[in-house]
Design a protein around this motif. Sequence first.
Motif, PDB file in Angstrom:
ATOM      1  N   PRO B  35       0.830  -1.204   0.000  1.00 24.68           N
ATOM      2  CA  PRO B  35       0.000   0.000   0.000  1.00 24.68           C
ATOM      3  C   PRO B  35       0.871   1.264   0.000  1.00 24.68           C
ATOM      4  O   PRO B  35       2.077   1.197   0.211  1.00 24.68           O
ATOM      5  N   ASN B  36       0.231   2.408  -0.225  1.00 26.11           N
ATOM      6  CA  ASN B  36       0.943   3.682  -0.163  1.00 26.11           C
ATOM      7  C   ASN B  36       1.583   3.846   1.202  1.00 26.11           C
ATOM      8  O   ASN B  36       0.985   3.502   2.212  1.00 26.11           O
ATOM      9  N   GLY B  37       2.799   4.362   1.217  1.00 24.14           N
ATOM     10  CA  GLY B  37       3.461   4.628   2.483  1.00 24.14           C
ATOM     11  C   GLY B  37       4.088   3.412   3.115  1.00 24.14           C
ATOM     12  O   GLY B  37       4.557   3.471   4.253  1.00 24.14           O
ATOM     13  N   SER B  38       4.134   2.301   2.392  1.00 21.87           N
ATOM     14  CA  SER B  38       4.704   1.091   2.982  1.00 21.87           C
ATOM     15  C   SER B  38       6.226   1.082   2.914  1.00 21.87           C
ATOM     16  O   SER B  38       6.872   0.281   3.572  1.00 21.87           O
ATOM     17  N   GLY B  39       6.800   1.971   2.076  1.00 25.65           N
ATOM     18  CA  GLY B  39       8.260   2.039   1.970  1.00 25.65           C
ATOM     19  C   GLY B  39       8.800   1.525   0.649  1.00 25.65           C
ATOM     20  O   GLY B  39      10.013   1.375   0.485  1.00 25.65           O
ATOM     21  N   LYS B  40       7.913   1.280  -0.323  1.00 31.24           N
ATOM     22  CA  LYS B  40       8.340   0.731  -1.614  1.00 31.24           C
ATOM     23  C   LYS B  40       9.327   1.655  -2.328  1.00 31.24           C
ATOM     24  O   LYS B  40      10.391   1.239  -2.770  1.00 31.24           O
ATOM     25  N   SER B  41       8.925   2.914  -2.469  1.00 26.84           N
ATOM     26  CA  SER B  41       9.779   3.853  -3.200  1.00 26.84           C
ATOM     27  C   SER B  41      11.048   4.177  -2.422  1.00 26.84           C
ATOM     28  O   SER B  41      12.085   4.450  -3.007  1.00 26.84           O
ATOM     29  N   THR B  42      10.945   4.137  -1.090  1.00 22.98           N
ATOM     30  CA  THR B  42      12.146   4.343  -0.274  1.00 22.98           C
ATOM     31  C   THR B  42      13.172   3.262  -0.585  1.00 22.98           C
ATOM     32  O   THR B  42      14.357   3.541  -0.772  1.00 22.98           O
ATOM     33  N   LEU B  43      12.685   2.027  -0.696  1.00 22.45           N
ATOM     34  CA  LEU B  43      13.583   0.921  -1.011  1.00 22.45           C
ATOM     35  C   LEU B  43      14.274   1.159  -2.360  1.00 22.45           C
ATOM     36  O   LEU B  43      15.496   1.008  -2.491  1.00 22.45           O
ATOM     37  N   ALA B  44      13.479   1.581  -3.363  1.00 22.48           N
ATOM     38  CA  ALA B  44      14.050   1.843  -4.684  1.00 22.48           C
ATOM     39  C   ALA B  44      15.100   2.957  -4.604  1.00 22.48           C
ATOM     40  O   ALA B  44      16.189   2.856  -5.173  1.00 22.48           O
ATOM     41  N   SER B  45      14.782   4.020  -3.873  1.00 21.64           N
ATOM     42  CA  SER B  45      15.691   5.162  -3.757  1.00 21.64           C
ATOM     43  C   SER B  45      16.988   4.782  -3.058  1.00 21.64           C
ATOM     44  O   SER B  45      18.070   5.215  -3.451  1.00 21.64           O
ATOM     45  N   VAL B  46      16.868   3.977  -2.004  1.00 20.78           N
ATOM     46  CA  VAL B  46      18.063   3.572  -1.264  1.00 20.78           C
ATOM     47  C   VAL B  46      18.953   2.684  -2.137  1.00 20.78           C
ATOM     48  O   VAL B  46      20.168   2.840  -2.169  1.00 20.78           O
ATOM     49  N   LEU B  47      18.312   1.807  -2.893  1.00 28.94           N
ATOM     50  CA  LEU B  47      19.095   0.945  -3.789  1.00 28.94           C
ATOM     51  C   LEU B  47      19.829   1.773  -4.847  1.00 28.94           C
ATOM     52  O   LEU B  47      20.972   1.501  -5.186  1.00 28.94           O
ATOM     53  N   ALA B  48      19.163   2.815  -5.344  1.00 28.22           N
ATOM     54  CA  ALA B  48      19.764   3.620  -6.402  1.00 28.22           C
ATOM     55  C   ALA B  48      20.790   4.613  -5.861  1.00 28.22           C
ATOM     56  O   ALA B  48      21.573   5.166  -6.623  1.00 28.22           O
ATOM     57  N   GLY B  49      20.762   4.871  -4.553  1.00 26.83           N
ATOM     58  CA  GLY B  49      21.803   5.712  -3.961  1.00 26.83           C
ATOM     59  C   GLY B  49      21.423   7.129  -3.623  1.00 26.83           C
ATOM     60  O   GLY B  49      22.269   8.015  -3.559  1.00 26.83           O
ATOM     61  N   ARG B  50      20.155   7.382  -3.381  1.00 29.88           N
ATOM     62  CA  ARG B  50      19.775   8.724  -2.919  1.00 29.88           C
ATOM     63  C   ARG B  50      20.354   8.961  -1.540  1.00 29.88           C
ATOM     64  O   ARG B  50      20.355   8.080  -0.701  1.00 29.88           O
ATOM     65  N   GLU B  51      20.824  10.198  -1.321  1.00 31.50           N
ATOM     66  CA  GLU B  51      21.610  10.432  -0.117  1.00 31.50           C
ATOM     67  C   GLU B  51      20.836  10.913   1.096  1.00 31.50           C
ATOM     68  O   GLU B  51      21.365  10.927   2.189  1.00 31.50           O
ATOM     69  N   GLU B  52      19.586  11.328   0.884  1.00 34.99           N
ATOM     70  CA  GLU B  52      18.899  11.901   2.045  1.00 34.99           C
ATOM     71  C   GLU B  52      18.374  10.844   3.013  1.00 34.99           C
ATOM     72  O   GLU B  52      17.861  11.174   4.065  1.00 34.99           O
ATOM     73  N   TYR B  53      18.529   9.572   2.629  1.00 31.82           N
ATOM     74  CA  TYR B  53      18.088   8.501   3.534  1.00 31.82           C
ATOM     75  C   TYR B  53      19.258   8.035   4.406  1.00 31.82           C
ATOM     76  O   TYR B  53      20.393   7.980   3.952  1.00 31.82           O
ATOM     77  N   ASP B  54      18.953   7.709   5.651  1.00 34.78           N
ATOM     78  CA  ASP B  54      19.986   7.165   6.540  1.00 34.78           C
ATOM     79  C   ASP B  54      19.772   5.670   6.683  1.00 34.78           C
ATOM     80  O   ASP B  54      18.703   5.233   7.130  1.00 34.78           O
ATOM     81  N   VAL B  55      20.807   4.935   6.291  1.00 31.66           N
ATOM     82  CA  VAL B  55      20.745   3.494   6.528  1.00 31.66           C
ATOM     83  C   VAL B  55      21.275   3.273   7.937  1.00 31.66           C
ATOM     84  O   VAL B  55      22.448   3.522   8.222  1.00 31.66           O
ATOM     85  N   THR B  56      20.386   2.862   8.835  1.00 30.30           N
ATOM     86  CA  THR B  56      20.777   2.768  10.251  1.00 30.30           C
ATOM     87  C   THR B  56      21.276   1.379  10.609  1.00 30.30           C
ATOM     88  O   THR B  56      21.961   1.204  11.609  1.00 30.30           O
ATOM     89  N   ALA B  57      20.910   0.388   9.805  1.00 28.36           N
ATOM     90  CA  ALA B  57      21.407  -0.965  10.054  1.00 28.36           C
ATOM     91  C   ALA B  57      21.255  -1.787   8.787  1.00 28.36           C
ATOM     92  O   ALA B  57      20.509  -1.419   7.879  1.00 28.36           O
ATOM     93  N   GLY B  58      21.984  -2.891   8.733  1.00 26.16           N
ATOM     94  CA  GLY B  58      21.865  -3.814   7.617  1.00 26.16           C
ATOM     95  C   GLY B  58      22.903  -3.592   6.536  1.00 26.16           C
ATOM     96  O   GLY B  58      23.720  -2.664   6.620  1.00 26.16           O
TER      97      GLY B  58
END
Lengths: 473, 252
Positions: B35-58
């Motif tokens: 659903p909307n807001g589940s984090g789908k696009s965040t996952l895509a952005s993190v994989l592609a290397g957008r910098e405004e996200y903080d990877v806190t673990a993993g």
Amino acid sequence: MLEEFANREYEHGFVTDVEQESFPPGLDEDVVRAISAKKNEPEWLTQWRLEAFRHWQTMSEPDWPKVEYDPIDYQAISYFAAPKKKIASLDEIDPEILKTYKKLGIPLDEQKALAGVAVDAVFDSVSVATTYKEKLADVGIIFCSFSEAVQDHPDLVRKYLGSVVPYPDNFFAALNAAVFSDGSFVYIPKGVRCPMELSTYFRINASNTGQFERTLIVADEGAVVSYLEGCTAPQRDENQLHAAVVELVALDNAQIKYSTVQNWYPGDKETGAGGIFNFVTKRGICGKNAKISWTQVETGSAITWKYPSVILKGDDSVGEFYSVALTAGRQQADTGTKMVHLGKHTHSTIISKGISAGRGQNTYRGLVKVAKRAENARNFSQCDSMLIGSDCGAHTFPTIEIHNSSAQMEHEATTSKIGEDQIFYCNQRGLSTEDAVSMIVNGFCKEVFKELPMEFAVEAQKLLGVSLEGSVG
Amino acid sequence: MLEINNLHVSIEGKEILKGIDLSVKAGEVHAIMGPNGSGKSTLASVLAGREEYDVTAGEIRFFENDLLDMDAEIRAREGLFLAFQYPMEIPGVGNTYFLRAALNAIREHKGESQLDAFDFLQVVREKMKLVQLDESLLKRAVNEGFSGGEKKRNEIFHMAVLEPRLAILDETDSGLDIDALRIVSEGVNSLRSPDRAFVVITHYQRLLDHIVPDFVHVLKDGQIIRSGGRELALELESQGYERLEPETSQAS
């Protein structure tokens, strides 16, 4: 991500070690007379300089431009510097000077062989070499330094000097008229199409020496000429004043295209110290069905104050202004144009692209004026600003004065910001941030670059890339 | 080729992804639904290397590399492609010029020779057929004035030219009418190969009628709550996201 960019030294920041013959700093009537005497000028010109000087003393520096700088001490400037040796041919040019040109990427000896570009190189105040002169002379074209023109073609100079920019026009124009050192003179006879692009490279070299260029281009009836002006300057710690005047006269059915790439030292990135003050008056006047086109790419100077303008005096005349102005670091630019419609059916086009990065401040200031008898005047203006980072500024001051109701005016303005999104999109396709910024900025300027002669367009694109390096923030 | 382990991602202090595990092998097509807001696009952005996200673990491995150590352009040059949900416009920069610069940056990275304009045109002519891209879109500035459908087609065209090893499609179906959806899907299908993997992010199952996935994962509230085969998408279609609960009992 955008904040991280390697700093890069100003490429052309070097000093040529040539013995200089200079006047001591200071300005009074004696200095004006001495300059005139040094150049062996006729009495009428000495008098014209003196009148200009006296008028200048009554004027004050303009305070309306949106630029800030410490007051200039005009008595602390030396008003004349010239390389000591007299030069008759390229072979006699001081090897030091030739080396300087090589560093700038304009090896004169090779330029001669380059297709279609004649170069009148200005080294400080005196022209050191003129190429292709003979070839141009064959079709009756005069292309020489201003000083030579005064000696060899005094009637032409006297007729047109100050006819477009009279000395009382403004503070810097008056100063220039009083102390101008040298510059270029072009005359294209009736009906002659100049067979090559004419080109001048200006260069400020001596420390503490203001440079006061004066250029006069006259295209007689039906003549066509394209003129290129390119500038770079070595790095210095103290601000250097440059107050040039350019006058263009396009008689009936004549066409003048004047292109500038300006890359003077912009000053220290953090403090702005040491950059060139570029206070220039450029103006052209059109006869019937004549056309004057200004194209400028301004990437250098600490402060730019410049409004290449066209007086559309003749019926059916056309004025154009295409401009890219980039301010990065602490650079400030207040630039634009004036299109003065006096004749009937006169058209003007203004395309201005301002790019601000770092802590740069970029101002477009324009005037479109339609006089009472100027039936059916038309103007199209487009002023676009691009911001890179959040510490810079873009300002637009368009003024329209219409005194004839048949005028048609169109004005478009946009402001955009290079976003992280655009850069990321480019990164995601494999492009580096540096290439991405350069590509986006060049795309933004495309409408102006396509007006530049080919060799200049390539140079201008590179220049934008280089100018933005280290300043994208 | 892609191994995601226990990925936690925050933006401005708010945790969006809360421990994602995902393994994608060459040749596979994975659908990520949610659903909307589940984090789908965040996952895509993190994989592609957008910098405004903080990877806190993993951690994320891409082939033999640590993906999180690489800048976005290096990821792209290593063969990771993201088809954007909202492709950016770049006024004044020709689509062909842009794409050639991109392809040459990738080729340079791989130690391959640069393509000149002529050679590149050959590549373009061949690839544009895949997505039935109108020739006029080549000459225009990147995405400038393109319709929504044209932008999405242009993304797939970019993908076809750049030939990535891993392609992530972020809501490529959004805003497409049924014909455009079919064209885009056919383009994607023609690019399927044993060396290439796809991660297809979508809200709706209809895209998966055209691009048939090998695996379907349901992302909800920052976690993958269910994984299964193609039939999971159909189940979602009938039941909706609301009623779908984590598969605690049936986990194997």
